[in-house]
Write a protein that holds these residues in place. Structure first.
Motif, mmCIF file in Angstrom:
data_model
loop_
_atom_site.group_PDB
_atom_site.id
_atom_site.type_symbol
_atom_site.label_atom_id
_atom_site.label_comp_id
_atom_site.label_asym_id
_atom_site.label_seq_id
_atom_site.Cartn_x
_atom_site.Cartn_y
_atom_site.Cartn_z
ATOM 1 N N GLY A 198 16.668 89.227 46.009
ATOM 2 C CA GLY A 198 16.129 87.487 46.155
ATOM 3 C C GLY A 198 16.495 87.701 47.049
ATOM 4 N N ASP A 199 17.267 87.677 48.269
ATOM 5 C CA ASP A 199 17.061 87.904 49.882
ATOM 6 C C ASP A 199 19.003 86.615 49.890
ATOM 7 N N ILE A 200 19.809 86.445 49.209
ATOM 8 C CA ILE A 200 20.342 86.205 49.375
ATOM 9 C C ILE A 200 21.654 87.102 49.579
ATOM 10 N N LEU A 201 22.400 86.463 50.304
ATOM 11 C CA LEU A 201 23.308 87.119 50.911
ATOM 12 C C LEU A 201 24.608 86.890 51.483
ATOM 13 N N THR A 202 25.836 86.939 50.311
ATOM 14 C CA THR A 202 26.257 86.896 50.543
ATOM 15 C C THR A 202 27.527 87.778 50.452
ATOM 16 N N TYR A 203 29.055 87.591 50.980
ATOM 17 C CA TYR A 203 30.384 88.288 51.153
ATOM 18 C C TYR A 203 30.362 89.260 49.372
ATOM 19 N N ASP A 260 30.188 81.798 55.983
ATOM 20 C CA ASP A 260 29.817 80.389 56.530
ATOM 21 C C ASP A 260 28.201 81.405 57.925
ATOM 22 N N VAL A 261 28.970 81.742 58.321
ATOM 23 C CA VAL A 261 27.218 82.876 59.222
ATOM 24 C C VAL A 261 26.028 82.678 58.953
ATOM 25 N N HIS A 263 20.418 81.071 57.313
ATOM 26 C CA HIS A 263 19.684 80.711 56.749
ATOM 27 C C HIS A 263 18.713 80.004 57.265
ATOM 28 N N ASN A 264 18.058 79.687 57.942
ATOM 29 C CA ASN A 264 17.065 78.584 58.304
ATOM 30 C C ASN A 264 15.613 79.622 58.306
ATOM 31 N N PRO A 265 14.556 79.170 58.384
ATOM 32 C CA PRO A 265 12.827 79.395 58.593
ATOM 33 C C PRO A 265 12.616 79.868 59.538
ATOM 34 N N TYR A 266 13.190 79.808 61.218
ATOM 35 C CA TYR A 266 13.247 80.175 61.840
ATOM 36 C C TYR A 266 13.641 82.003 62.217
ATOM 37 N N VAL A 267 14.819 81.616 61.820
ATOM 38 C CA VAL A 267 15.782 82.928 61.912
ATOM 39 C C VAL A 267 14.845 84.148 60.575
ATOM 40 N N LYS A 268 14.270 83.710 59.529
ATOM 41 C CA LYS A 268 13.191 84.277 58.854
ATOM 42 C C LYS A 268 11.802 85.087 59.575
ATOM 43 N N LEU A 314 7.610 84.309 52.037
ATOM 44 C CA LEU A 314 7.601 83.322 51.080
ATOM 45 C C LEU A 314 8.830 82.579 50.864
ATOM 46 N N SER A 315 9.525 83.879 51.254
ATOM 47 C CA SER A 315 11.168 83.013 51.275
ATOM 48 C C SER A 315 11.925 81.641 52.335
ATOM 49 N N ALA A 316 11.158 82.004 53.517
ATOM 50 C CA ALA A 316 11.156 81.155 54.580
ATOM 51 C C ALA A 316 10.434 80.029 53.773
#
Lengths: 117, 124
Positions: free
Chosen positions: A40-45, B51-52, B57-62, B118-120
């Motif tokens: 689901g495109d979530i990325l955590t440690y 944190d990184v 986690h914003n749409p521009y990076v997508k 879609l995720s963006a």
């Protein structure tokens, strides 16, 4: 006889470039699938640590890292071979590329083995 | 024959495909180094890594990831064309091979870009 041996080495280097390209394409599809589809495109440690605790996944990741470093830095070497460089410059550049490959591989290997759950 | 350094050649499809293949390879090599240096944060503990990841986690990076997918797909497709030509495909078919592999690549790109977009959209 010496010329034949040089050509055979370069031929082996190029053949491995092609083979590593094919294997990389397959592993890349798996990598993309696992990263973007199956969780689901979530990325955590925590998610990454859980994936890396499976030894076969860690093995494929290490293989991925080694092959992509070989393929990429050999590609850069091929580009530099087409420039009209002096012999010393070319030798120094290729030594730098090899050192870069080894350093990046050791860095990546250390990261892959330092993720604990 | 004039061996001038300013000799101009007529562009053709084989030249463009080769140059774009090399360019995409260089871009991917640069991305690789940036990716390894980013993943260094994994070894510094869960807090800094999360944190990184929140930063990215914003749409521009997508959208940048979609561009990366396009570059990878083009590079793979060009490599496949080179392999076919080296395995004995007649070189008079190089344009046909280019368009067939590009069509294949566009299908893969569409299949891969849809979940990213879609995720963006969901992040927005």
């Amino acid at each position: 006889m010496k010329e034949y041996k040089v050509e055979r080495t370069q031929g082996l280097i190029w053949s491995f470039q092609v083979i590593s390209g094919i294997v990389l394409a397959i592993i890349l599809v798996i990598h993309f699938w696992v990263l973007h589809y199956s969780s689901g495109d979530i990325l955590t440690y925590e998610i990454i640590a859980k994936r890396l605790s499976q030894p076969w996944y860690k093995f494929i990741d290490t293989l991925f890292l080694a092959l992509v470093l070989y393929h990429g830095l050999n590609g850069a070497r091929q580009i530099f071979l087409d420039f009209n460089l002096k012999n010393r410059t070319r030798q120094a550049l290729f030594i730098i590329l090899t050192i870069l490959a080894i350093v990046l591989f050791l860095l990546g290997f250390k990261i892959l083995n330092s993720v604990i759950q | 024959m004039i061996y001038s350094p300013f000799l101009r050649y007529k562009w053709n499809l084989g030249m463009i495909s080769w140059i774009l293949g090399r360019l995409s390879g260089l871009v991917l090599a640069g991305y690789l180094i940036a990716h390894i240096l980013t993943t260094c944060y994994l070894s510094k503990g869960p807090q800094s890594f999360n944190d990184v990841m929140k930063l990215l986690h914003n749409p521009y990076v997508k959208l940048l990831e979609v561009c990366l997918l396009g570059t990878v797909v083009y590079h793979a497709v060009n490599g496949f064309k080179v392999i076919l030509l080296n395995l004995g495909a007649p070189s008079k078919y190089h344009k046909v091979l280019f368009w067939i592999t590009t069509l294949f690549g566009m299908l893969i790109f569409t299949a891969g870009a849809i979940p990213l977009l879609l995720s963006a959209w969901r992040i927005l």
